[in-house]
Design a protein around this motif. Structure first.
Motif, mmCIF file in Angstrom:
data_model
loop_
_atom_site.group_PDB
_atom_site.id
_atom_site.type_symbol
_atom_site.label_atom_id
_atom_site.label_comp_id
_atom_site.label_asym_id
_atom_site.label_seq_id
_atom_site.Cartn_x
_atom_site.Cartn_y
_atom_site.Cartn_z
ATOM 1 N N TYR A 168 39.581 66.771 81.876
ATOM 2 C CA TYR A 168 39.793 66.759 83.336
ATOM 3 C C TYR A 168 38.923 65.692 83.995
ATOM 4 C CZ TYR A 168 41.671 71.245 81.915
ATOM 5 O OH TYR A 168 42.365 72.229 81.274
ATOM 6 N N THR A 169 37.764 65.447 83.408
ATOM 7 C CA THR A 169 36.956 64.322 83.887
ATOM 8 C C THR A 169 37.056 63.211 82.845
ATOM 9 O OG1 THR A 169 34.982 65.247 82.826
ATOM 10 C CG2 THR A 169 35.317 65.761 85.150
ATOM 11 N N SER A 170 36.934 61.975 83.322
ATOM 12 C CA SER A 170 37.213 60.822 82.452
ATOM 13 C C SER A 170 35.962 60.340 81.709
ATOM 14 C CB SER A 170 37.743 59.677 83.313
ATOM 15 O OG SER A 170 36.735 59.294 84.233
ATOM 16 N N THR B 26 33.883 72.133 80.024
ATOM 17 C CA THR B 26 35.320 72.369 80.199
ATOM 18 C C THR B 26 35.678 73.854 80.050
ATOM 19 O OG1 THR B 26 35.625 70.232 79.154
ATOM 20 C CG2 THR B 26 37.604 71.579 79.463
ATOM 21 N N ASP C 55 35.411 60.447 89.393
ATOM 22 C CA ASP C 55 34.748 61.687 89.802
ATOM 23 C C ASP C 55 34.197 62.463 88.626
ATOM 24 O OD1 ASP C 55 34.877 61.448 92.472
ATOM 25 O OD2 ASP C 55 36.842 62.435 92.663
ATOM 26 N N ASP C 56 33.054 63.114 88.862
ATOM 27 C CA ASP C 56 32.474 63.945 87.809
ATOM 28 C C ASP C 56 33.115 65.325 87.805
ATOM 29 O OD1 ASP C 56 30.808 63.982 90.309
ATOM 30 O OD2 ASP C 56 30.001 65.745 89.303
ATOM 31 N N CYS C 57 33.799 65.651 88.870
ATOM 32 C CA CYS C 57 34.669 66.827 88.775
ATOM 33 C C CYS C 57 36.013 66.485 89.401
ATOM 34 C CB CYS C 57 34.059 68.075 89.359
ATOM 35 S SG CYS C 57 34.925 69.490 88.622
ATOM 36 N N CYS C 58 36.847 67.424 89.561
ATOM 37 C CA CYS C 58 38.238 67.070 89.739
ATOM 38 C C CYS C 58 38.951 68.079 90.621
ATOM 39 C CB CYS C 58 38.868 67.056 88.378
ATOM 40 S SG CYS C 58 38.129 68.348 87.374
ATOM 41 N N THR C 59 40.035 67.618 91.154
ATOM 42 C CA THR C 59 40.817 68.463 92.058
ATOM 43 C C THR C 59 41.317 69.734 91.371
ATOM 44 O OG1 THR C 59 42.590 66.969 91.503
ATOM 45 C CG2 THR C 59 41.600 66.686 93.668
#
Ligand code: ATP
Ligand code: MG
Length: 405
Positions: A216-218, A247, A344-348
């Motif tokens: 989810y994070t890149s 995760t 982003d370090d986190c995500c929608t």
């Protein structure tokens, strides 16, 4: 006129009594490590000052390093000469020759005598050296109260005198590591690197802890946190970086916890992991980039409920800082451009729609019975990847990438 010596004035450590030696050692050690790629650098520590001497580097090279060492109030190039008034006068005139004197500028001479046996007293030194400089530069007036330039003449106990003219402000604060060790919760944002820098300046040694949630994070988001760690290591030493696999915890929260409370639970899980890491890393405090009221997790009520999982000290140096102030420091320390990268370090996916700004502890604790808190913390701890990052990391990775292109 080249010099191969810098005089360092300690900051607050001059008030630290018995700890003074330890403070000085920490600072000397940091300077030694930061200059180890240069040849023949010598560090001389005495009660009031530190001297750094070198053989083959340039003044700029050394001063760029000194400017990033915490615990220094100011530093300046110094020029050494024999304890002879004529020689001192001659050197004083030469030193002024280095600067471009403008119309209307003024000077004074401030003399200090550690060697009370020296044949001239401070008043006489000031008068004699002052008139030599005044004679050589008639455009400079004398101003004893607010001069443009203060020439300092120090008659030392050994057989030398030191002269210095221009000083540069240091970073201030306390020597790196003299206050203990903290674990910095480092995201990819603007705030946490600045918080880390503030605490480094306050004498805290730092290790960085980053929570990542691939896929989810890149990978770029993880890379960002590593590069930010490299930026911070300029002010400290090489830093240990922990990449915590987050995760599974995010997925469990998403699947089991009511959306309204997921943010609070997520942050409590982070803190539980931090708390355990403090023990294994022999650290004393947690550092975060939180700022009061900035987002839902940073209200008083949220902070209270999130804190509830730990008794460890949590340092939040930015709690009273405005975003503008934080951005200004980010620019100054060199973290801005990295934090500004769009990963982003986190995500929608995991962002709750309506996070509670006033969570209730009993409700949150009730929600947490729906997940395996202890097992999840244990798994995350077991999956941590550790590496050491120093200030060359950014250049190395850029070179590695350009090689691939
Ligand atoms: P920042 O600019 O530091 O990302 P923020 O304003 O985005 O902060 P939050 O995302 O709520 O605020 O995070 C608050 C603090 O929690 C951060 O300053 C950081 O210390 C910590 N934190 C948040 N996300 C992470 C993460 N992925 N890894 C490590 N620490 C984190
Ligand atoms: Mg953030």
């Amino acid at each position: 006129m080249q010099t191969n010596e810098i005089l360092i004035h300690y900051g607050e450590l001059s008030t630290k009594g018995k700890n003074r030696k330890m403070f000085q050692q920490k600072m000397a050690e940091q300077i030694r490590l930061k200059t180890k790629h240069l040849e023949k650098v010598r560090i001389i520590t005495n009660h009031d000052f530190m001297f750094v001497q070198w053989k083959e580097a340039s003044y700029e090279e050394i001063s760029n390093i000194i400017a990033k060492i915490p615990g220094i109030s100011r530093f300046e190039p110094v020029y050494r000469v024999g304890k002879n008034l004529e020689a001192i006068k001659k050197l004083a005139v030469e030193i002024f020759n280095e600067i471009k004197i403008e119309e209307g500028e003024s000077f004074r001479v401030v003399a200090k005598r550690s060697d009370k046996e020296f044949e001239h007293d401070t008043m006489a030194i000031q008068r004699e050296v002052g008139s030599a400089v005044g004679y050589a530069y008639p455009q400079l007036s004398v101003d004893l109260r607010k001069p443009t330039y203060s020439l300092r003449v120090n008659i030392h106990l050994e057989d030398t005198a030191y002269l210095s003219l221009l000083s540069t402000p240091g970073l201030g604060g306390l020597p790196y590591g003299s206050s203990g060790k903290g674990l910095l919760m480092l995201s990819g944002g603007f705030d946490s690197p600045v918080a880390g820098y503030q605490m480094i300046k306050r004498g805290l040694a730092i290790e960085a802890v980053h929570f990542s949630s691939p896929p989810y994070t890149s990978p770029q988001a993880l890379e960002k946190a590593k590069k930010l760690t490299a930026v911070l290591s300029q002010y400290g030493l090489s830093l240990v970086f922990h990449n915590v696999p987050f995760t599974k915890i995010q997925e469990e929260i998403k699947a089991n916890i009511h959306d309204d409370f997921s943010m609070t639970v997520m942050r409590r899980m982070m803190l539980r992991i931090m708390d355990r890491l403090l023990e294994t890393r022999d650290a004393n405090a947690i550092v975060t980039g939180e700022s009061l009221g900035q987002v839902a997790s940073q209200t008083i009520k949220s902070i209270e409920v999130i804190n509830e999982v730990t008794h460890s000290p949590i340092f939040r140096p930015l709690i009273a800082a405005d975003k503008n102030d934080i951005i200004a420091i980010a620019e100054q320390i060199g973290s801005y451009d990295i934090s500004n990268e769009p990963f982003d370090d986190c995500c929608t996916v995991f962002a709750p729609r309506t996070p509670k700004t006033k969570p209730r502890l009993d409700i949150i604790e009730g929600e947490e019975t729906k997940i395996e808190v202890e097992g999840l913390v244990e798994d995350a701890l077991n999956g941590i990847e550790v590496m050491t990052i120093d200030e060359h990391y950014i250049r190395q990775t850029t070179e590695a990438f350009s090689h691939l292109l």
